[in-house]
Design an enzyme around this catalytic site. Structure first.
Site, PDB file in Angstrom:
ATOM      1  N   ALA A 181       0.867  -1.189   0.000  1.00  0.00           N
ATOM      2  CA  ALA A 181       0.000   0.000   0.000  1.00  0.00           C
ATOM      3  C   ALA A 181       0.904   1.239   0.000  1.00  0.00           C
ATOM      4  CB  ALA A 181      -0.957  -0.021   1.190  1.00  0.00           C
ATOM      5  N   HIS A 192       6.932   6.068   1.336  1.00  0.00           N
ATOM      6  CA  HIS A 192       7.759   4.932   0.905  1.00  0.00           C
ATOM      7  C   HIS A 192       8.676   5.339  -0.248  1.00  0.00           C
ATOM      8  CE1 HIS A 192       4.266   2.510   2.629  1.00  0.00           C
ATOM      9  NE2 HIS A 192       5.300   2.059   3.292  1.00  0.00           N
TER      10      HIS A 192
END
Ligand code: PAF
Length: 287
Positions: free
Chosen positions: A30, A35
């Site tokens: 996800a 990230h």
């Protein structure tokens, strides 16, 4: 093009055919902009001659009973597309038997009392699960450097202890990467996607509480009083249930009387638990 590996055998073959330092970013998928910042940081660490590998694995051992393990978003195709856009060389997306084979003993680690504080007090056993999988994945991927977000500040503080706890990771470097915020100020999190539109607006008091405590401490208000004001502000905000608002040292010991420190906040909005934190400077009590 990003290579997608599912088994340990595929990972082994990929490791054998790549050269140079290896940067590893561990995720539960996800993926969001936070990230991507970790992937960029890993690339900056290893350079173009090295490789960047992202793991996508929703680790069952870090979820307690009744937590969101089964509903945790699983979006591998989108995750791989994000990794490709960020120039990641490989994604390792194993299933649970690849990480925890039935015929292998997986070492666990005792991270000490910090693991039972804050998040650990609310989620018993969580950090034992985190450290176990982090050590496991960093060993499997033969990481030279790994990048972790400051959003999960307590997790970062604890995983930094792994090189002392696991000799095989003695040479692995742990790099902390500042929080990436969405345009409205909310810290990037895979769990933000659980929020309804109304909850998302309600959740904005969480980063505001971090700012509030920062400003109070910078103004000479003692840490304990700043915590109380921050908690009061959050607990009277509609739709929000506070777990904690605390000021700690940068290493999560007691707050210093003056100097650099950290404010950490955890709260629930609807059924979603959100974390935030930020660096603060405690000016010290005004005479
Ligand atoms: O921060 C996370 O997403 C997880 O705790 C991690 C580090 C990937 C371990 O499962």
């Amino acid at each position: 093009m990003t290579v997608v590996l599912h088994t340990r055998a595929e990972l082994r073959a990929w490791l054998d055919r790549t050269r140079g330092p290896r940067g590893v970013v561990l995720t539960m998928g996800a993926l969001h902009d936070g990230h991507v910042a970790l992937m960029r940081a890993a690339r900056a660490e290893v350079g173009d001659a090295g490789t960047v590998l992202v793991t996508v694995f929703v680790n069952p051992t870090q979820f307690g009973p009744g937590e969101d393990f089964t509903r945790y978003p699983r979006t591998l195709d989108d995750d791989v597309a994000r990794c490709t856009a960020a120039g990641v060389d490989a994604v390792f997306a194993p299933d649970v038997h690849e990480v925890y084979p039935e015929d292998e003993e997986v070492p666990t680690y005792d991270p000490g009392p910090l693991a039972d504080d804050l998040e650990g007090a609310i989620r018993p056993g969580h950090f034992v699960g985190v450290l176990t999988v982090v050590a496991r994945l960093l060993r499997l991927t033969e990481a030279d450097v790994t990048c972790f977000g400051e959003k999960d500040y307590q997790q970062l503080a604890l995983v930094r202890r792994l090189p002392e706890l696991e000799p095989a990771l003695a040479q692995c470097r742990f790099v902390g990467v500042p929080i990436v915020r969405d345009a409205d100020g909310l810290a990037g999190s895979s769990r933000n996607r659980y929020l309804t539109a109304e909850e998302r607006v309600q959740a904005l008091v969480i980063p505001e509480s971090v700012r509030l405590v920062r400003e109070l401490c910078a103004d000479g208000i003692p840490a304990a009083q700043a915590e109380r004001v921050g908690r009061g502000f959050l607990s009277t905000s509609p739709g929000v249930t506070v777990d904690y608002v605390v000021v700690r040292s940068e290493t999560l010991g007691p707050a210093p009387v003056a100097g650099p420190a950290r404010v950490l906040v955890a709260a629930r909005v609807g059924t979603t638990r959100l974390l935030d934190n930020g660096p603060i400077e405690i000016r010290g009590v005004r005479p």
